[in-house]
Enzyme design. Structure first.
Site, PDB file in Angstrom:
ATOM      1  N   GLU A  73       9.017   0.537   4.895  1.00 27.14           N
ATOM      2  CA  GLU A  73       8.539   1.174   5.685  1.00 27.14           C
ATOM      3  C   GLU A  73       9.000   0.323   7.085  1.00 27.14           C
ATOM      4  O   GLU A  73       9.098   1.205   8.350  1.00 27.14           O
ATOM      5  CB  GLU A  73       7.082   0.294   5.832  1.00 27.14           C
ATOM      6  CG  GLU A  73       6.466   0.780   4.514  1.00 27.14           C
ATOM      7  CD  GLU A  73       6.109  -0.311   2.975  1.00 27.14           C
ATOM      8  OE1 GLU A  73       6.813  -0.788   2.993  1.00 27.14           O
ATOM      9  OE2 GLU A  73       6.063   0.180   2.350  1.00 27.14           O
ATOM     10  N   HIS A 117      -4.993  -2.892  -1.160  1.00 26.23           N
ATOM     11  CA  HIS A 117      -5.073  -1.401  -0.803  1.00 26.23           C
ATOM     12  C   HIS A 117      -6.367  -1.495  -0.022  1.00 26.23           C
ATOM     13  O   HIS A 117      -7.399  -0.423   0.094  1.00 26.23           O
ATOM     14  CB  HIS A 117      -5.786  -1.262  -1.885  1.00 26.23           C
ATOM     15  CG  HIS A 117      -4.456  -1.115  -2.679  1.00 26.23           C
ATOM     16  ND1 HIS A 117      -4.460  -2.326  -4.194  1.00 26.23           N
ATOM     17  CD2 HIS A 117      -3.591  -0.250  -3.125  1.00 26.23           C
ATOM     18  CE1 HIS A 117      -2.999  -1.955  -4.755  1.00 26.23           C
ATOM     19  NE2 HIS A 117      -3.129  -1.053  -3.930  1.00 26.23           N
TER      20      HIS A 117
END
Ligand SMILES: Cc1ncc(C[n+]2csc(CCOP(=O)(O)OP(=O)(O)O)c2C)c(N)n1
Ligand SMILES: Cc1ncc(C[n+]2csc(CCOP(=O)(O)OP(=O)(O)O)c2C)c(N)n1
Ligand SMILES: [Mg+2]
Ligand SMILES: [Mg+2]
Lengths: 337, 411, 337, 411
Positions: A60, A129
């Site tokens: 990322e 998540h």
């Protein structure tokens, strides 16, 4: 006008910008050939080619770092972080680089990037998540932080974000990707196609950044919400039987304080809701601003309903989620005071 | 028969009060490595990555295939290079002095490393972009960045192109191919790769050059950069300036068991070369080769510049606490200015007299600008930049809350 | 009792714990042979050997990641990040790993680490040597966040942090490493040796985490501050001529709400100060809690004095710094309302 | 003569509707690589890092020096290994089934990779610690982790050792040498190095083993881990499970131009070997060698396990959208269970009948535990864990604000 889910609306925004601006690029993990784990970019690589829409390694920090370098040169990368929970490796590049480049170079270099990421819980994703990290970005000068709650806004805000000259953190409430969610997890889920806000124009339009919207007018109390919580707040107000004015903030930074002030001066009461953990969440900032701006109008303390100060659990998801009951309780409390 | 597991802690060859000792450093002879074809692959790079490309030998002669590679228009380039380095020294000297006098909060020299930025920059084209660290001011000098701008930033006065927002030395000079320096080590390296990807996507024929110190190769952005460059193959030259130290930390703490930083790069499938960074000719030759290779679409390439940080880390640092005082003098690759000067004299294009004269001229030039710039204010004699500057450029358009804050401030 | 600067007090804390607990380790960039760029660990490697005190590569994420692995095994690493401005590469390891390990493993593994870092401005460090990122940690459940303002507290809090069973972010206000700072940058700096709080016991003692302290009792208004700002607040109160009660929070998470409530219920007025950027800073959390806990006692809106929402500039440092004038103005405003 | 700079985008050999094509993968013969001495250095590892250590040949014979290396007590170990793998398959099968029936939110198989965790775990000692990813449940099976605990977590019911806090499959089993899995890819890798440093500092003779997928080697924690291991030389085995895919992303996007992941590691000066991960004997042999080497103080070592992710990424994934449906069948290194079975039959210690019987027995065992565990609740038939569990274990002692929140919740 077409009926679109939020996913389709987001895709349509990227499609639009990829079509009309050659400097727009879309990339991230699994976004290329496959079209993203939530399918937001499905079909875009096929349509625009892999020089415009491509897969990246699982890094990322590299995704954002590359975007910063491209943007400084004049491209407009719109990148995806697969889950907001995985944005932290990129935190340095976002907050120290993207956010500061314009200022520190005295505008020699700028950084028009969009970092899209699915946010929030409600899908049994467990602690990695489900997170809502918005407050970690609203503390950073130089960033804009956006979160839509309808397909219409999703497209308009994403186009506005891609066109914005500065870096935008674009949070996508994944629980409402496919339909609104009123907080009743055991109830039947409604697809967007049955909701009015799924009417989305095909072409180009924008929803301006920095402008909140009153989703439901009311007189007794103001609810400040964004993303999924806009619907949960609606359900809670109904449940509590209060005439609540619900403001969907849409942009958290910069904040539309005018719309908020206007409402709270009218109602004199305010409840702030978000999914993120309570302490130092964005609700704190909202309360700080509202109490300062509207102190003399307030009839009761401003209440927060938020995620508990613990990791988002898997099994106890609905005990963690700030659902209609908890919000309704806060509304009643605020009304009684 | 089990051995004991014991942790390893890397140590420099000598500490204060010990004799400098570079005997463990293997210095190959000048001229023994050839010029590889531009198609060079990582797998064929081991000799270049473990060796050391050198042109100037101990006698000051330019020897070997790399010398031939830059034989055209060399005289001119050497005169220019020496001038760049002397100017760099004069600037460093004067600005260090300014800090000592309390005229600025901070300064940082690049002494011993002048050849690297100088020689590299002269091989770039307008429109190429460096992503430097704080020790690459030699790029700016060789890019003919106006001294007034450079010094203005050091004094954070009205001449400062960044209006006092950044620490002195953290320059930004887009028109001179110099990206905005970040205080956060490493971040620029992957940004360079992103910029280079932009060049390829636009097909504009430009390249990017990343810069990183040996210490900062440990940062994760180094990995982000090399991996991204390996995957997408953009036109980027990835420079590693190995000057043996990262503040007080010996380079062995960053290299671990890697033989060289260039070797580390090979693991990513990116070809890499190691070069004598104190040899101006080697810098020019390898820079020219690498930049051309990148520009011609052969993908990323890395260069480890082997050198020594002769100065303290910065004006906040006192290296006598962690390394022998005279270690710089013992550095086996010598001083870049002295070496180039010797070569040029031998070559017949330079003399001791011209050298002394050139030094004096450059110092005078620098001092003249310095004096002029100091008129606009120093730390001792401040002429404040408007505080309202703080709010400009945070965003393209100032949002309401910043407007309110500026008002609160009284502007 | 000895007179110690904050640096010496911190060193003494580490010395103490290295001596009495073999599982304590100290490491970070330049902390070994050299003893740290601020000299906090000077002499410790020589005394305890390099297996206990050592240098690391420049990789903050690795520093914390290694510490997590060690701590899970039972070591107690006390690591240094050279400047708080450089903690972001470690943000993932701190917030997703260290903070969550106990909870997610149902206490099979724990993470007793301390991450020390110099914080705040006032040393002409520019935007990357001046930041105050505390709010980015107070939002994270599982962390404790500590910031001392005196040598005595620095030692006692650091020992308590090293002994704490959970991860602690230990912020060291670098402007007061060598002496208190009342916000007058042009004035003469006073060394700690001339300040009473530099009397520091030689041996082992702790200052408990989670407990604020009233630094200056007062009746008219409560000032919530921490780190350097405690002194600046003191100067501001004097300047404004108000009888302020100054609370030094010392631990931001968990917050000592009782001490705060007690004070604000008495004074009815409150000003919150910090150096960090205003929006979504820790001040927001303080205001949110105080207005909720003390709403009916409040006589005026709670005011914030904080860093502007911009990067910390180099040249305009003192225009940025929330100095005595700005705090005094807020105090007066709050008193007039 | 300039070439155009064009970016590179890695592609898998085949996409849906194309014929699986592994012709680009070079499969060296079994038995050709020797067993290096424990002193093995990175510089001498290239053959191991680019090659592929294999013991079982196409005929199912165990051949070469690595076969000899594990010749002692092999029969017993193979019987155990096959049992581990069959049990693993039974568990995966039953739990996938449970997810299909809506009894749990999520499941994730390790099909095709059973040999790796199984063979590795059996070489560890009590007190050694794995730092696994979510696809290493085979470590748990071979560590004899109680099925009740394993399945309890899948159902997030009262049998769940983590009390519902974690996603199913994110196990934590300290007593079984299995570190708490994080959802954040890569983070565990550097933690493994830290744990191993702890082992060395305590001199307790234990080791750590890091695990990472090919896709996650791109993460920056991979760099943190390798660099730290290279510098401090702790007793750690760094496993890379290269199963060719990272969700929909082909392994080439993570490897870039690196020939193998093992080669990437060599750049850090850490020796590395590449091994046929579908060859149970090779797994046992290389694991034993590497673990012993680490334990005996020769420093870190990396192993790239070359395998294929035969199953979808997880129950949320449909691989037919990005790769040929029958690609797993075309995988040139076959199926680990089939290969070991063939070998054992050839060896005379196994028969088709015993295999079928063993499969049936293990399935019955698994189903029996499953039935028992399901009694404590599933998603279809929930028996909620107390919501107050949310607040326990955030800190060792519950702070006031969490107490208030628990109260607000009604507990
Ligand atoms: C992320 C980060 N960590 C730490 C620092 C503090 N720091 C500034 S310079 C430096 C040493 C860098 O050494 P090296 O990369 O070798 O460059 P050199 O100074 O030798 O040119 C350190 C640790 C920083 N600026 N950024
Ligand atoms: C930091 C981070 N980024 C992204 C993800 C989302 N994600 C989960 S699994 C996965 C693919 C991992 O592939 P690989 O490492 O090859 O392991 P495999 O699934 O093949 O075993 C991704 C991208 C994540 N969990 N963490
Ligand atoms: Mg260096
Ligand atoms: Mg994989």
């Amino acid at each position: 006008m077409a009926r679109m889910s939020m996913i389709e609306a987001l895709r349509s925004a990227m499609d639009e910008k990829l079509s009309d601006d050659a400097s727009v690029l879309v990339f991230g993990e699994d976004v290329g050939f496959f079209g993203g784990v939530f399918r937001c970019t499905a079909g875009l690589q096929e349509k625009f080619g892999e020089e415009r829409v491509f897969d990246t390694p699982i890094n990322e920090s590299a995704i954002v770092g590359l975007a910063v370098g491209m943007a400084a040169q004049g491209m407009r990368p719109c990148v995806e972080v697969q889950f907001a929970d995985y944005v932290y490796p990129a935190y340095d590049q976002i907050t120290q680089e993207a956010a500061r480049l314009r200022h520190r170079s005295n505008e020699q270099f700028t950084c028009p990037i969009v970092v899209r990421m699915p946010t929030g819980g409600g899908i049994f994703g467990g602690q990695t998540h489900s997170q809502s990290p918005e407050a970690l970005f609203t503390h950073v000068a130089g960033l804009k932080v956006v979160i839509p709650s309808t397909p219409y806004d999703a497209k308009g805000l994403l186009i506005a974000s891609i066109e914005d000259p500065d870096p935008v953190i674009f949070l996508e409430p994944k629980r409402i990707y496919n339909g609104p969610f009123y907080g009743d997890h055991s109830g039947k889920s409604v697809p967007w196609s049955q909701h009015e806000s799924s009417e989305v124009p095909e072409g180009h339009y924008t929803v301006p950044l920095g402008k909140a919207v009153v989703r439901q007018p009311g007189n007794d109390i103001t609810i400040l919400a964004y993303g999924t919580m806009v619907y949960v707040a609606e359900a809670a107000a109904k449940q509590a039987g209060v005439d609540a004015e619900i403001i969907d903030l849409r942009t958290l930074l910069p904040l539309d304080l005018e719309t908020i002030r206007h409402s709270v001066e009218k109602t004199g009461r305010c409840v702030v809701v978000h999914e993120a953990t309570r302490t130092s969440g964005f609700g704190a900032e909202l309360i700080a601003e509202v109490q300062e701006a509207c102190f003399w109008h307030l009839k009761a303390p401003i209440r927060r309903v938020a995620g508990w100060d613990a990791p988002y659990p898997h099994a106890q998801e609905w005990d963690y989620f700030p659902g209609p009951e908890r919000i309704a309780a806060a509304l009643k409390l605020a009304m009684e005071e | 028969m089990t051995r004991q597991t014991k942790l390893n802690f890397p140590h420099p060859p000598a500490r204060p009060d010990e004799t400098p000792d570079f005997s463990a450093i293997d210095i190959p002879e000048a001229g023994i490595l050839d010029v590889p074809p531009p198609e060079l692959k990582a797998a064929d790079s081991h000799d270049y990555a473990q060796g050391l490309i050198r042109i100037l030998n101990d006698q000051g002669d330019a020897v070997g295939p790399w010398a031939d590679y830059i034989a055209d228009r060399e005289d001119e380039s050497l005169l220019q290079g020496l001038r760049d380095m002397l100017k760099m020294r004069a600037v460093d000297k004067r600005l260090l002095n300014a800090q000592r006098q309390g005229k600025t909060s901070f300064y940082l020299q690049c002494t011993g490393e002048e050849a690297i930025g100088g020689g590299f920059q002269r091989q770039l084209e307008q429109g190429d972009m460096n992503f430097p660290t704080y020790r690459q001011q030699s790029l700016l000098i060789a890019a003919d960045y106006p001294l007034r701008d450079l010094m203005g930033q050091i004094y954070s006065n009205a001449c400062d192109p960044l209006q006092g927002r950044q620490l002195p030395i953290m320059h930004s000079a887009r028109e001179h191919g110099f990206f905005s320096i970040s205080g956060n080590l490493g971040t620029q390296y992957v940004q360079a790769v992103g910029w280079a990807m932009g060049c390829a996507l636009r097909g504009n024929g430009k390249i990017a050059a990343g810069w990183i110190g040996d210490g900062a190769t440990a940062s994760n952005d180094f990995n982000s950069a090399l991996l991204s460059a390996s995957v997408y193959q953009p036109p980027v030259v990835l420079n590693i300036v190995n000057n043996q130290w990262a503040i007080s930390t010996y380079t062995g703490v960053a290299s671990g068991q890697s033989k060289t930083y260039a070797e580390r790069v090979l693991g990513y499938g990116i070809p890499a070369l190691r070069v004598d960074g104190n040899d101006y000719l080697a810098v020019v030759a390898v820079s020219r080769w690498a930049i051309q290779r990148a520009r011609n679409g052969y993908g990323p390439i890395a260069i480890e510049w082997f050198t020594y940080r002769a100065a303290p880390h910065s004006t906040s640092d006192d290296p006598s606490a962690y390394r022998p005082k005279d270690e710089a003098l013992a550095w086996p690759l010598g001083d870049p200015v002295e070496r180039l000067k010797t070569h040029m004299i031998k070559r017949g294009i330079w003399t001791e007299e011209r050298h002394a004269q050139s030094e004096a001229e450059l110092l005078a030039e620098v001092m003249a600008v310095q004096k002029e710039v100091e008129k606009h204010g120093t730390f001792v004699n401040p002429q404040p930049i408007s505080p309202a500057e703080i709010f400009r450029g945070v965003y393209a358009d100032m949002p309401e809350h910043l407007r309110r804050q500026r008002q609160e401030m009284g502007y």
